[in-house]
Write a protein that holds these residues in place. Structure first.
Motif, PDB file in Angstrom:
ATOM      1  N   THR A  27     -51.215 -66.548  59.921  1.00 53.94           N
ATOM      2  CA  THR A  27     -50.771 -65.246  59.442  1.00 53.94           C
ATOM      3  C   THR A  27     -50.701 -65.252  57.924  1.00 53.94           C
ATOM      4  OG1 THR A  27     -49.446 -64.883  61.449  1.00 53.94           O
ATOM      5  CG2 THR A  27     -48.950 -63.514  59.536  1.00 53.94           C
ATOM      6  N   ILE A  28     -51.340 -64.257  57.311  1.00 55.16           N
ATOM      7  CA  ILE A  28     -51.296 -64.108  55.857  1.00 55.16           C
ATOM      8  C   ILE A  28     -50.973 -62.649  55.532  1.00 55.16           C
ATOM      9  CG2 ILE A  28     -52.969 -65.958  55.488  1.00 55.16           C
ATOM     10  CD1 ILE A  28     -55.060 -63.798  54.877  1.00 55.16           C
ATOM     11  N   PRO A  29     -50.503 -62.362  54.332  1.00 60.12           N
ATOM     12  CA  PRO A  29     -50.217 -60.968  53.966  1.00 60.12           C
ATOM     13  C   PRO A  29     -51.474 -60.098  54.036  1.00 60.12           C
ATOM     14  CG  PRO A  29     -49.177 -62.471  52.421  1.00 60.12           C
ATOM     15  CD  PRO A  29     -50.083 -63.304  53.271  1.00 60.12           C
ATOM     16  N   ALA A  30     -51.284 -58.848  54.420  1.00 59.20           N
ATOM     17  CA  ALA A  30     -52.403 -57.900  54.503  1.00 59.20           C
ATOM     18  C   ALA A  30     -52.753 -57.410  53.111  1.00 59.20           C
ATOM     19  CB  ALA A  30     -52.031 -56.736  55.422  1.00 59.20           C
ATOM     20  N   ASP A  31     -53.349 -58.303  52.350  1.00 54.76           N
ATOM     21  CA  ASP A  31     -53.658 -58.024  50.952  1.00 54.76           C
ATOM     22  C   ASP A  31     -55.002 -58.679  50.631  1.00 54.76           C
ATOM     23  OD1 ASP A  31     -53.876 -58.312  48.113  1.00 54.76           O
ATOM     24  OD2 ASP A  31     -51.728 -57.945  47.946  1.00 54.76           O
ATOM     25  N   PRO A  32     -55.929 -57.952  50.003  1.00 54.16           N
ATOM     26  CA  PRO A  32     -57.256 -58.520  49.704  1.00 54.16           C
ATOM     27  C   PRO A  32     -57.189 -59.822  48.909  1.00 54.16           C
ATOM     28  CG  PRO A  32     -57.271 -56.148  49.340  1.00 54.16           C
ATOM     29  CD  PRO A  32     -55.843 -56.531  49.602  1.00 54.16           C
ATOM     30  N   ALA A  33     -56.187 -59.972  48.070  1.00 55.37           N
ATOM     31  CA  ALA A  33     -56.087 -61.159  47.226  1.00 55.37           C
ATOM     32  C   ALA A  33     -55.901 -62.438  48.041  1.00 55.37           C
ATOM     33  CB  ALA A  33     -54.927 -61.006  46.244  1.00 55.37           C
ATOM     34  N   HIS A  34     -55.351 -62.316  49.239  1.00 52.74           N
ATOM     35  CA  HIS A  34     -55.089 -63.500  50.056  1.00 52.74           C
ATOM     36  C   HIS A  34     -56.276 -63.860  50.960  1.00 52.74           C
ATOM     37  CE1 HIS A  34     -50.972 -62.386  48.923  1.00 52.74           C
ATOM     38  NE2 HIS A  34     -50.654 -63.642  49.173  1.00 52.74           N
ATOM     39  N   LEU A  35     -57.290 -63.018  51.023  1.00 52.48           N
ATOM     40  CA  LEU A  35     -58.397 -63.247  51.954  1.00 52.48           C
ATOM     41  C   LEU A  35     -59.289 -64.396  51.525  1.00 52.48           C
ATOM     42  CD1 LEU A  35     -59.390 -59.550  52.723  1.00 52.48           C
ATOM     43  CD2 LEU A  35     -58.129 -61.132  54.193  1.00 52.48           C
ATOM     44  N   VAL A  36     -59.416 -64.615  50.211  1.00 53.69           N
ATOM     45  CA  VAL A  36     -60.308 -65.669  49.728  1.00 53.69           C
ATOM     46  C   VAL A  36     -59.872 -67.036  50.222  1.00 53.69           C
ATOM     47  CG1 VAL A  36     -61.155 -66.849  47.661  1.00 53.69           C
ATOM     48  CG2 VAL A  36     -60.993 -64.359  47.693  1.00 53.69           C
ATOM     49  N   SER A  37     -58.564 -67.262  50.281  1.00 55.37           N
ATOM     50  CA  SER A  37     -58.046 -68.569  50.688  1.00 55.37           C
ATOM     51  C   SER A  37     -57.800 -68.672  52.182  1.00 55.37           C
ATOM     52  CB  SER A  37     -56.741 -68.864  49.935  1.00 55.37           C
ATOM     53  OG  SER A  37     -55.770 -67.863  50.218  1.00 55.37           O
ATOM     54  N   ALA A  38     -58.108 -67.619  52.933  1.00 54.77           N
ATOM     55  CA  ALA A  38     -57.893 -67.652  54.384  1.00 54.77           C
ATOM     56  C   ALA A  38     -58.904 -68.569  55.051  1.00 54.77           C
ATOM     57  CB  ALA A  38     -57.997 -66.243  54.955  1.00 54.77           C
ATOM     58  N   GLY A  39     -58.476 -69.270  56.067  1.00 59.52           N
ATOM     59  CA  GLY A  39     -59.371 -70.150  56.798  1.00 59.52           C
ATOM     60  C   GLY A  39     -60.293 -69.369  57.716  1.00 59.52           C
ATOM     61  N   PRO A  40     -61.288 -70.038  58.305  1.00 56.15           N
ATOM     62  CA  PRO A  40     -62.201 -69.365  59.230  1.00 56.15           C
ATOM     63  C   PRO A  40     -61.474 -68.909  60.482  1.00 56.15           C
ATOM     64  CG  PRO A  40     -62.524 -71.737  59.297  1.00 56.15           C
ATOM     65  CD  PRO A  40     -61.587 -71.471  58.155  1.00 56.15           C
ATOM     66  N   ALA A  41     -61.976 -67.862  61.106  1.00 57.25           N
ATOM     67  CA  ALA A  41     -61.322 -67.324  62.298  1.00 57.25           C
ATOM     68  C   ALA A  41     -62.353 -66.802  63.287  1.00 57.25           C
ATOM     69  CB  ALA A  41     -60.362 -66.198  61.912  1.00 57.25           C
ATOM     70  N   ASP A  42     -62.012 -66.891  64.569  1.00 56.92           N
ATOM     71  CA  ASP A  42     -62.861 -66.322  65.617  1.00 56.92           C
ATOM     72  C   ASP A  42     -62.648 -64.822  65.733  1.00 56.92           C
ATOM     73  OD1 ASP A  42     -63.945 -68.860  66.470  1.00 56.92           O
ATOM     74  OD2 ASP A  42     -61.993 -69.271  67.352  1.00 56.92           O
ATOM     75  N   ALA A  43     -61.469 -64.351  65.344  1.00 53.39           N
ATOM     76  CA  ALA A  43     -61.156 -62.919  65.375  1.00 53.39           C
ATOM     77  C   ALA A  43     -60.049 -62.638  64.370  1.00 53.39           C
ATOM     78  CB  ALA A  43     -60.726 -62.478  66.765  1.00 53.39           C
ATOM     79  N   ILE A  44     -60.041 -61.419  63.839  1.00 53.45           N
ATOM     80  CA  ILE A  44     -59.039 -61.006  62.865  1.00 53.45           C
ATOM     81  C   ILE A  44     -58.252 -59.832  63.431  1.00 53.45           C
ATOM     82  CG2 ILE A  44     -58.660 -60.052  60.556  1.00 53.45           C
ATOM     83  CD1 ILE A  44     -61.234 -61.438  59.685  1.00 53.45           C
ATOM     84  N   LEU A  45     -56.929 -59.906  63.360  1.00 47.95           N
ATOM     85  CA  LEU A  45     -56.057 -58.822  63.802  1.00 47.95           C
ATOM     86  C   LEU A  45     -55.306 -58.278  62.597  1.00 47.95           C
ATOM     87  CD1 LEU A  45     -56.113 -61.074  66.322  1.00 47.95           C
ATOM     88  CD2 LEU A  45     -54.659 -59.341  67.349  1.00 47.95           C
ATOM     89  N   LEU A  46     -55.442 -56.988  62.361  1.00 47.28           N
ATOM     90  CA  LEU A  46     -54.809 -56.350  61.215  1.00 47.28           C
ATOM     91  C   LEU A  46     -53.650 -55.471  61.665  1.00 47.28           C
ATOM     92  CD1 LEU A  46     -54.634 -55.446  58.247  1.00 47.28           C
ATOM     93  CD2 LEU A  46     -56.444 -53.793  58.731  1.00 47.28           C
ATOM     94  N   ASP A  47     -52.495 -55.704  61.086  1.00 47.24           N
ATOM     95  CA  ASP A  47     -51.297 -54.932  61.393  1.00 47.24           C
ATOM     96  C   ASP A  47     -51.380 -53.576  60.693  1.00 47.24           C
ATOM     97  OD1 ASP A  47     -48.814 -53.911  61.868  1.00 47.24           O
ATOM     98  OD2 ASP A  47     -47.696 -55.541  60.904  1.00 47.24           O
ATOM     99  N   ALA A  48     -51.568 -52.505  61.478  1.00 44.26           N
ATOM    100  CA  ALA A  48     -51.676 -51.149  60.916  1.00 44.26           C
ATOM    101  C   ALA A  48     -50.536 -50.268  61.419  1.00 44.26           C
ATOM    102  CB  ALA A  48     -53.028 -50.535  61.279  1.00 44.26           C
TER     103      ALA A  48
END
Length: 232
Positions: A27-48
């Motif tokens: 789980t990482i903050p829903a912020d574009p700045a944190h996406l670069v350091s995110a690890g690989p994933a099979d699926a992404i879930l966004l809290d809307a």
């Protein structure tokens, strides 16, 4: 069991039933700045659940930057009316969905994505032609003599033009989760690739302190203009 990336800035879990499943969750903050350091994933879930406008904007950023995992959004019943094809999502999950439904939606989204990626892809960009079916690559019509890993690395980067990948992400995507070598092997393969690209070595760009990206011809021209602006 899938590797899931949950984008949420809330203190409470976006999808409580997800905690009851055996999937690996980051789980990482829903912020574009944190996406670069995110690890690989099979699926992404966004809290809307709370900010639909920001969630839609983030969805569009994800799809525009070459998202290579299915994207699911988590919404309340009232948020369903705001969803449209402009979001570019693969599925939607209600916050009240039970474990069985959540698991099924994740499994189906991942399976659809894998079927799409199993189809051999021909990539053409910046004078580079990559044929996955024949494991061949040509640069402006000249065949490139690449090793298997060099081909995989070049193919992966070219499949996601302009997107920056950390060395850790490239290790996971190209070498696999079971590879125990260090990130230096990425640098070695990039150096060898650049040598074989010759005068077009700039196609693989370095983002200092982050990683590497495949540079499109238009991007290279923009970089050159920025470095050497036209005289006033």
């Amino acid at each position: 069991m899938a590797q899931l990336l949950v984008l949420s800035s809330a203190d409470d879990p976006a999808l409580p039933s997800l905690e009851l499943l055996a999937h690996r969750i980051q789980t990482i903050p829903a912020d574009p700045a944190h996406l670069v350091s995110a690890g690989p994933a099979d699926a992404i879930l966004l809290d809307a659940r709370t900010d639909l406008v920001a969630a839609k904007s983030l969805c569009r950023i994800l799809t525009a930057t070459g998202l290579d995992a299915p994207l699911l959004v988590v919404v309340t019943e009232g948020g369903m009316a705001a969803l449209s094809d402009e979001w570019g999502i693969d599925d939607v999950v209600l916050t009240t969905a039970g474990p069985a439904e959540v698991d099924a939606r994740i499994r189906l989204a991942v399976a659809r994505d894998q079927r799409e990626h199993d189809t051999p892809v021909r990539v053409q960009a910046s004078g580079l032609t990559i044929d996955e079916a024949s494991y061949s690559a040509k640069l402006h019509g000249r065949p490139l003599d690449l090793t298997y890993k060099e081909f995989q690395l070049l193919h992966f980067l070219a499949m996601h033009p302009s997107r920056v990948f950390t060395r850790e992400q490239l290790l996971s995507e190209v070498w696999g989760y079971d590879y125990f070598g260090g990130t230096r092997t990425v640098d070695v393969h990039v150096r060898r690739l650049r040598a074989k690209l010759g005068e077009f070595e700039q196609l693989i760009g370095t983002v200092r302190n982050v990683g590497y990206r495949f540079i499109l011809a238009d991007d290279a021209a923009d970089d050159a203009d920025a470095t050497h602006p036209a005289p006033a």
